[in-house]
Design an enzyme around this catalytic site. Structure first.
Site, PDB file in Angstrom:
ATOM      1  N   HIS A 106       3.424 -16.172  17.418  1.00 43.52           N
ATOM      2  CA  HIS A 106       2.220 -16.839  16.343  1.00 43.52           C
ATOM      3  C   HIS A 106       1.091 -16.844  17.006  1.00 43.52           C
ATOM      4  O   HIS A 106       0.579 -15.459  17.560  1.00 43.52           O
ATOM      5  CB  HIS A 106       2.787 -18.059  16.154  1.00 43.52           C
ATOM      6  CG  HIS A 106       2.072 -18.909  15.168  1.00 43.52           C
ATOM      7  ND1 HIS A 106       1.423 -18.224  13.976  1.00 43.52           N
ATOM      8  CD2 HIS A 106       1.996 -20.194  14.619  1.00 43.52           C
ATOM      9  CE1 HIS A 106       0.718 -19.105  13.195  1.00 43.52           C
ATOM     10  NE2 HIS A 106       1.457 -20.355  13.288  1.00 43.52           N
TER      11      HIS A 106
ATOM     12  N   HIS B  14       3.785  -8.313  11.172  1.00 44.35           N
ATOM     13  CA  HIS B  14       3.572  -9.472  10.475  1.00 44.35           C
ATOM     14  C   HIS B  14       4.648  -9.919   9.511  1.00 44.35           C
ATOM     15  O   HIS B  14       5.275  -9.116   8.881  1.00 44.35           O
ATOM     16  CB  HIS B  14       2.448  -9.614   9.793  1.00 44.35           C
ATOM     17  CG  HIS B  14       1.646 -10.906   9.546  1.00 44.35           C
ATOM     18  ND1 HIS B  14       2.260 -11.522   8.294  1.00 44.35           N
ATOM     19  CD2 HIS B  14       0.805 -11.788  10.598  1.00 44.35           C
ATOM     20  CE1 HIS B  14       1.578 -12.759   8.525  1.00 44.35           C
ATOM     21  NE2 HIS B  14       0.672 -12.799   9.648  1.00 44.35           N
TER      22      HIS B  14
ATOM     23  N   ASP C  99      -4.671 -10.483  15.466  1.00 43.67           N
ATOM     24  CA  ASP C  99      -4.722 -10.762  17.027  1.00 43.67           C
ATOM     25  C   ASP C  99      -4.848  -9.564  17.869  1.00 43.67           C
ATOM     26  O   ASP C  99      -5.319  -9.727  18.865  1.00 43.67           O
ATOM     27  CB  ASP C  99      -3.489 -11.212  17.424  1.00 43.67           C
ATOM     28  CG  ASP C  99      -3.324 -12.801  16.730  1.00 43.67           C
ATOM     29  OD1 ASP C  99      -4.170 -13.455  16.531  1.00 43.67           O
ATOM     30  OD2 ASP C  99      -2.054 -13.298  16.342  1.00 43.67           O
TER      31      ASP C  99
HETATM   32  N1  CMC Z   1       6.846  -3.975  18.180  1.00 45.87           N
HETATM   33  C1  CMC Z   1       8.028  -3.160  17.873  1.00 45.87           C
HETATM   34  N2  CMC Z   1       8.815  -3.391  16.973  1.00 45.87           N
HETATM   35  C2  CMC Z   1       8.451  -4.607  16.061  1.00 45.87           C
HETATM   36  C3  CMC Z   1       7.427  -5.240  16.200  1.00 45.87           C
HETATM   37  C4  CMC Z   1       6.624  -5.045  17.188  1.00 45.87           C
HETATM   38  N3  CMC Z   1       5.412  -5.563  17.411  1.00 45.87           N
HETATM   39  N4  CMC Z   1       7.266  -6.166  15.208  1.00 45.87           N
HETATM   40  C5  CMC Z   1       8.551  -6.048  14.537  1.00 45.87           C
HETATM   41  N5  CMC Z   1       9.172  -5.015  15.071  1.00 45.87           N
HETATM   42  C6  CMC Z   1      10.663  -4.270  14.313  1.00 45.87           C
HETATM   43  C7  CMC Z   1      11.640  -5.381  14.863  1.00 45.87           C
HETATM   44  O1  CMC Z   1      12.386  -5.127  15.936  1.00 45.87           O
HETATM   45  C8  CMC Z   1      12.489  -4.981  13.471  1.00 45.87           C
HETATM   46  O2  CMC Z   1      13.196  -3.976  13.693  1.00 45.87           O
HETATM   47  P1  CMC Z   1      14.689  -3.848  13.156  1.00 45.87           P
HETATM   48  O3  CMC Z   1      14.325  -4.118  11.688  1.00 45.87           O
HETATM   49  O4  CMC Z   1      15.172  -2.513  13.457  1.00 45.87           O
HETATM   50  O5  CMC Z   1      15.597  -4.993  13.731  1.00 45.87           O
HETATM   51  C9  CMC Z   1      11.408  -5.027  12.352  1.00 45.87           C
HETATM   52  O6  CMC Z   1      10.512  -4.456  13.094  1.00 45.87           O
HETATM   53  C10 CMC Z   1      11.301  -6.231  11.749  1.00 45.87           C
HETATM   54  O7  CMC Z   1      10.975  -7.215  12.651  1.00 45.87           O
HETATM   55  P2  CMC Z   1      11.046  -8.773  12.557  1.00 45.87           P
HETATM   56  O8  CMC Z   1      11.249  -9.400  13.802  1.00 45.87           O
HETATM   57  O9  CMC Z   1      12.541  -8.955  11.717  1.00 45.87           O
HETATM   58  O10 CMC Z   1       9.996  -9.256  11.631  1.00 45.87           O
HETATM   59  P3  CMC Z   1       9.572 -10.631  11.432  1.00 45.87           P
HETATM   60  O11 CMC Z   1       8.851 -10.615   9.987  1.00 45.87           O
HETATM   61  O12 CMC Z   1      10.659 -11.862  11.610  1.00 45.87           O
HETATM   62  O13 CMC Z   1       8.456 -10.811  12.543  1.00 45.87           O
HETATM   63  C11 CMC Z   1       6.732 -10.687  13.812  1.00 45.87           C
HETATM   64  C12 CMC Z   1       7.182 -10.774  12.516  1.00 45.87           C
HETATM   65  C13 CMC Z   1       4.954 -10.959  13.781  1.00 45.87           C
HETATM   66  C14 CMC Z   1       7.016 -12.357  14.570  1.00 45.87           C
HETATM   67  C15 CMC Z   1       6.755  -9.635  14.674  1.00 45.87           C
HETATM   68  O14 CMC Z   1       6.565  -8.316  13.920  1.00 45.87           O
HETATM   69  C16 CMC Z   1       6.374  -9.779  16.173  1.00 45.87           C
HETATM   70  O15 CMC Z   1       7.012 -10.139  17.059  1.00 45.87           O
HETATM   71  N6  CMC Z   1       4.873  -8.928  16.361  1.00 45.87           N
HETATM   72  C17 CMC Z   1       4.413  -9.089  17.717  1.00 45.87           C
HETATM   73  C18 CMC Z   1       3.782 -10.519  17.906  1.00 45.87           C
HETATM   74  C19 CMC Z   1       2.528 -10.615  17.088  1.00 45.87           C
HETATM   75  O16 CMC Z   1       1.722  -9.709  17.267  1.00 45.87           O
HETATM   76  N7  CMC Z   1       2.574 -11.727  16.389  1.00 45.87           N
HETATM   77  C20 CMC Z   1       1.218 -12.155  15.763  1.00 45.87           C
HETATM   78  C21 CMC Z   1       1.361 -12.415  14.457  1.00 45.87           C
HETATM   79  S1  CMC Z   1      -0.026 -12.350  13.391  1.00 45.87           S
HETATM   80  C22 CMC Z   1      -0.804 -13.924  13.747  1.00 45.87           C
HETATM   81  C23 CMC Z   1      -0.117 -15.138  13.431  1.00 45.87           C
HETATM   82  O17 CMC Z   1       0.011 -15.070  11.816  1.00 45.87           O
HETATM   83  O18 CMC Z   1       0.243 -15.790  14.090  1.00 45.87           O
END
Ligand code: CMC
Length: 425
Positions: free
Chosen positions: A266, A307, A365
């Site tokens: 987050h 995201h 971010d």
């Molecule tokens: N790098 C590599 N792979 C990724 C990433 C990433 N940053 N983000 C998602 N994926 C992949 C993930 O491995 C999954 O792959 P698969 O479907 O093959 O298992 C797929 O994309 C979907 O990911 P998810 O974790 O199921 O998606 P989510 O909606 O649960 O997570 C997130 C969203 C923001 C937590 C995630 O994209 C992440 O960890 N990003 C990096 C951290 C980040 O930048 N966070 C800030 C978010 S914006 C500010 C805020 O609102 O707080």
């Protein structure tokens, strides 16, 4: 009146259950499952990926189109024409202020910027190397111990005063965290300055050397606060609502939001982005890290990408990208090695099949960290700045919930533990 309904047939049995479908002004319809419990069932949705946790009039996001509206106004227009305090007023009150209302609001906020002198003693209890988010969780929660005069959450005027106090005092407390870690004297707010100028003054000024505030930097700071002001039912806002649903006071609720924001998935992502760029170290190592991010067996993720809601460019990141270029240009830091790595990484990720297919775009971010580094804000303060901006949204959501009929937030579970068993004889 024709009412839309969803019909749920359970395990092929006859009859089934009719569930009302509710429509908002924008966004998908929702199936109202509240009556399911009377039929002996719960819904199951870990991570709330398909769940609307509440009804709200504050912020709308269309993640597929990359749209973010506050009270109907697009974020790009607010970033161009408004400022943080006006946006905070809008979030809280539902309408933009008139010129007179805005003057009054800005004045009120400025009048609340000082914190009680005893707060200094809280800071004295923290080690010099305490993480500023740890300090923020503590001192913001501690504010409740100073304002017994306005903690009646059923009184709209008390709620307004608490909201004003929180928005006004967050930059003061944020700067105090920084000063504590530097071992420098705390700076009192200077109410002749704007909200963001005041923050920069308290961060970078010293009693012997008043800060020179660059207007481009002050504007960038204001836009960083504004772009973080609200984002509908994200993890920290939902935490604030959940804490608030028990009747907890607003300072405790905002403190719980700060705790939820701290995590790297987050608000902690802006800090994690900078740490990642530093770890990558040079443009020629980007390929190695992109490979790691794509490897299912490696927990590494590209910080600042992806995201939960946006499956398109985050509209805030486009604005942030523009500000990033302006600030780095003004500071002569266009050739900053971390920026070079960030730009190359962005380009590679936007072209890479893995990121394209999964719709992983740079989020807010990704750029905010680079701007804040250029301004001279240390990495561990990034999430504190996010928290400062987000306070406007947190308190607006808390107030919206408390102003309307609400129930304590109490999710249920799918229990998969032991059945009843006897304690060994
Ligand atoms: N790098 C590599 N792979 C990724 C990433 C990433 N940053 N983000 C998602 N994926 C992949 C993930 O491995 C999954 O792959 P698969 O479907 O093959 O298992 C797929 O994309 C979907 O990911 P998810 O974790 O199921 O998606 P989510 O909606 O649960 O997570 C997130 C969203 C923001 C937590 C995630 O994209 C992440 O960890 N990003 C990096 C951290 C980040 O930048 N966070 C800030 C978010 S914006 C500010 C805020 O609102 O707080």
């Amino acid at each position: 009146m024709s009412e839309k309904k969803a019909h749920l047939t359970i395990d092929g049995k006859e009859g089934g259950i009719d569930l009302p479908i509710r429509s908002g002004t924008l966004g998908p319809d929702v199936v109202d499952v509240a009556s399911l419990t009377a039929n002996g069932m719960f819904t199951y949705d870990p991570g709330f990926v398909s769940t609307a946790s509440c009804e709200s009039k504050i912020t709308f996001i269309d993640g597929a189109k990359g749209v973010l509206l506050h009270r109907g106004y697009p974020i790009e227009q607010l970033a161009e024409k408004s400022d943080y305090l006006e946006t905070a007023y809008l979030l809280m009150n539902g309408e933009l202020p008139s010129a007179a209302e805005k003057d009054k609001y800005v004045n009120t906020i400025l009048n609340h910027t000082m914190v009680h002198e005893s707060i200094v003693n809280f800071f004295k209890g923290f080690r010099y190397d305490a993480h500023p988010m740890a300090m923020m969780c503590g001192v913001v929660g501690a504010l409740a111990s100073f304002y017994h005069d306005s903690l009646d959450i059923t009184d709209p005027e008390h709620r307004r005063i608490s909201a004003d106090r929180l928005i006004a005092k967050m930059p003061t407390l944020a700067a105090m965290c920084y000063k504590h870690s530097k071992g420098q004297p705390f700076m009192y707010p200077d109410n002749s300055l704007s909200y963001s100028e005041n923050f920069l003054h308290m961060m970078f000024g010293t009693p012997t050397q008043p800060s020179k505030i660059d207007p481009i930097v002050a504007k960038a700071m204001d836009i960083i606060f504004l772009l973080h002001a609200d984002h509908e039912q994200n993890a920290s806002t939902s935490t604030v609502r959940l804490a608030g649903s028990s009747g907890a006071n607003p300072f405790a609720c905002i403190s719980s939001g700060i705790a939820a924001l701290w995590g790297p998935a987050h608000g902690g992502a802006n800090e994690a982005v900078l740490n990642m760029l530093q770890e990558i170290g040079s443009v020629d190592r980007i390929g190695e890290y992109v490979k790691k991010a794509k490897d299912k067996n490696d927990p590494f993720r590209l910080m600042g990408f992806g995201h939960r809601v946006y499956k398109n460019f985050d509209p805030r990141s486009r604005v942030m990208q523009g500000i990033c270029d302006q600030v780095l240009g003004a500071m002569g830091a266009e050739n900053d090695p971390l920026l070079q790595i960030a730009k190359k990484l962005e380009q590679i990720a936007l072209e890479d099949e893995y990121f394209v297919e999964k719709k992983l775009y740079p989020n807010v971010d990704f750029y905010s960290g680079i701007i804040m580094k250029a301004i001279g804000i240390p990495t561990d303060m990034f999430t504190v700045i996010f928290a400062t901006g987000r306070t406007a949204g947190w308190i607006a959501h808390w107030n919206e919930m408390i102003s309307n009929p609400y129930k304590i937030g109490r999710p249920r579970q799918l229990y998969t533990g032991y059945e009843k068993r006897d304690y060994p004889a």
